[in-house]
Design an enzyme around this catalytic site. Sequence first.
Site, short mmCIF file in Angstrom:
data_model
loop_
_atom_site.label_atom_id
_atom_site.label_comp_id
_atom_site.label_asym_id
_atom_site.label_seq_id
_atom_site.Cartn_x
_atom_site.Cartn_y
_atom_site.Cartn_z
N ILE A 1 5.54 3.51 3.96
CA ILE A 1 6.24 2.14 4.67
C ILE A 1 6.94 2.85 6.01
CG2 ILE A 1 6.60 1.11 2.30
CD1 ILE A 1 9.58 2.00 2.48
N CYS A 2 7.02 1.87 6.85
CA CYS A 2 7.39 2.39 7.99
C CYS A 2 9.05 2.16 8.14
CB CYS A 2 6.95 1.46 9.17
SG CYS A 2 7.85 1.74 10.86
N LEU A 3 9.88 3.41 8.24
CA LEU A 3 11.05 3.59 8.17
C LEU A 3 11.86 4.03 9.43
CD1 LEU A 3 11.76 4.65 4.58
CD2 LEU A 3 11.92 2.37 5.48
N TYR B 1 2.34 2.84 7.74
CA TYR B 1 1.16 3.90 8.04
C TYR B 1 0.03 4.25 7.04
CZ TYR B 1 5.43 4.77 10.87
OH TYR B 1 6.55 4.94 11.85
N LYS C 1 3.91 -2.86 9.33
CA LYS C 1 4.98 -1.86 9.07
C LYS C 1 4.46 -0.84 8.15
CE LYS C 1 8.07 -5.37 10.69
NZ LYS C 1 8.91 -6.29 10.50
#
Length: 162
Positions: free
Chosen positions: A114-116, A109, A107
């Site tokens: 952070i992946c949101l 990149y 989760k």
Amino acid sequence: MDETTKKSLKEIPLLKTNAGPRDGDLWANRLKEEYESLIGFINSNKNNGSDWFRLESNEDGTRWFGKCWHFHNMIKYEFDVEFDIPITYPKTAPEITLPELDGKTAKMYRGGKICLSDHFKPLWARNTPKFGIAHAFSLGLGPWLAVEIPDLVERGILKPKA
């Protein structure tokens, strides 16, 4: 959103100025609102016993950096946090980065961003320009830490610092 999230979100001042880093005096107004919103969010967190980050910016407010932390099993896990304000801000949310966690979770990149995308970015888009950095931390980074840090600890990827 659960009721606790809604309640804490109501305590974060909304922003009014629709301006990004290239908008001169309007950006100065937006930056003032960002600081006021962050101060309100930090004070609310402290009053609720949930102080979990420190943040500052460069002089023109385009580069932000600091520390964030999460407690798991009564152990504090602390990380550097940083992000740049995108040129298309506030239409585009900042990409929050935790460099030392780069590559440790799916989760995230490249570079520790952070992946949101699935949950937060649509919410941001519906609330532009009212949302700002404090909202990105409250609705983005905070929940991400709450899910990812316990998982990384339980899988043995994160160890307490001595």
